[in-house]
Design a protein around this motif. Structure first.
Motif, PDB file in Angstrom:
ATOM      1  N   ASP A  15       3.439 -17.700 -12.034  1.00 46.96           N
ATOM      2  CA  ASP A  15       1.876 -18.253 -11.218  1.00 46.96           C
ATOM      3  C   ASP A  15       1.450 -19.369 -12.060  1.00 46.96           C
ATOM      4  OD1 ASP A  15       2.519 -16.319  -9.315  1.00 46.96           O
ATOM      5  OD2 ASP A  15       0.893 -15.030  -9.839  1.00 46.96           O
ATOM      6  N   ARG A  18       4.029 -22.422 -11.769  1.00 54.89           N
ATOM      7  CA  ARG A  18       4.153 -23.017 -10.571  1.00 54.89           C
ATOM      8  C   ARG A  18       2.544 -23.862 -10.085  1.00 54.89           C
ATOM      9  NH1 ARG A  18       6.551 -18.482  -9.977  1.00 54.89           N
ATOM     10  NH2 ARG A  18       8.793 -18.504  -9.277  1.00 54.89           N
ATOM     11  N   THR A  19       1.359 -23.340 -10.593  1.00 59.27           N
ATOM     12  CA  THR A  19       0.172 -23.815 -10.579  1.00 59.27           C
ATOM     13  C   THR A  19       0.147 -25.291 -11.362  1.00 59.27           C
ATOM     14  OG1 THR A  19      -0.944 -21.751 -10.238  1.00 59.27           O
ATOM     15  CG2 THR A  19      -2.402 -23.765 -10.947  1.00 59.27           C
ATOM     16  N   LEU A  21       2.725 -26.923 -12.387  1.00 57.74           N
ATOM     17  CA  LEU A  21       4.057 -27.685 -11.799  1.00 57.74           C
ATOM     18  C   LEU A  21       3.313 -28.749 -10.607  1.00 57.74           C
ATOM     19  CD1 LEU A  21       6.824 -28.793 -11.982  1.00 57.74           C
ATOM     20  CD2 LEU A  21       7.625 -26.686 -10.382  1.00 57.74           C
ATOM     21  N   HIS A  22       2.859 -27.833  -9.543  1.00 54.22           N
ATOM     22  CA  HIS A  22       2.363 -28.421  -8.557  1.00 54.22           C
ATOM     23  C   HIS A  22       1.006 -29.398  -8.675  1.00 54.22           C
ATOM     24  CE1 HIS A  22       5.494 -26.631  -6.373  1.00 54.22           C
ATOM     25  NE2 HIS A  22       4.968 -25.428  -6.425  1.00 54.22           N
TER      26      HIS A  22
END
Length: 231
Positions: A15, A18-19, A21-22
């Protein structure tokens, strides 16, 4: 069902990844212009201009690049290393002939280089054939570098299996000592390589995603042709 906590740790790690990364953004600041119609007839002068421009813009280590090779089974391989020169012969770098990349280049000399300079939203892709320089030029390559570079070359055994970090420390300490006592100590497997380019692509990023891609291809007669590519 029994949980030991490791699954939760993996979820938390994923998590967070991805947080992060985005949330990342690219090219938020002003970017340089690139007019491909004004580009030189050959790629080398443009490479020189872009390299100097990237350094002037504060790009850290603009001389680092990716080198892609292919092994005996046809599997691609890539790593990051330093550019040593770029002249009429091609793009220069060095390594041990006994390393993984040295063995791969000996078997299949076609290779590719990649430069990425996010400070100016520019990248350069280069393809061509690599030639190993002779012992004299390879020794000269190492002679102009730092004591640390010589120590690393004298440590040797690149890409071989390492039993432990203590073994590396001992070998490195001995190599540093020898490099200080013998600044011209030979490193027999150290080899300078030159990639003679047949294709070079210059990519200028654009905040509106209208990226400019200029592709050079060297024809059999030695002349370069230029083509724009869709981003």
């Amino acid at each position: 069902m029994v949980f030991d906590g490791r699954h939760d740790d993996r979820e938390t790690s994923g998590d967070a990844f991805r947080t992060t990364l985005h949330s990342l953004r690219v090219w938020d600041g002003p970017l340089p212009d690139f007019d491909p119609d004004a580009a030189p007839a050959e790629p080398l002068p443009l490479f020189h201009q872009w390299f100097v421009g990237a350094a002037a813009a504060g790009q850290p280590e603009p001389h680092t690049m990716s080198l892609a090779t292919v092994d005996a089974e046809g599997r691609p391989d890539v790593r990051t290393l330093m550019l040593h020169d770029a002249d009429g012969r091609g793009w220069h770098f060095a390594s041990h002939a006994t390393s993984a990349k040295g063995r791969q280049l000996a078997g299949r000399p076609d290779a590719a280089l990649g430069f990425y300079w996010p400070a100016v939203a520019r990248q350069i892709r280069i393809r061509g054939r690599v030639t190993a320089c002779g012992p004299e030029e390879s020794r000269a390559d190492l002679a102009v570098r730092s004591r640390g570079a010589l120590a690393a070359a004298l440590t040797g055994r690149q890409s071989e299996v390492l039993d432990g970090l203590d073994e590396l420390r001992r070998a490195s300490e001995a190599a540093w000592e020898r490099a200080g006592a013998e600044p011209e100590a030979p490193a027999p497997t150290w080899t300078r390589y030159v990639l003679d380019a047949t294709e070079v692509e210059f990519f200028q990023g654009d905040a509106a995603r209208r990226h400019v891609r200029l592709h050079y291809r060297r024809e059999p007669g030695g002349l370069w042709t230029r083509t724009l590519l869709w981003p």
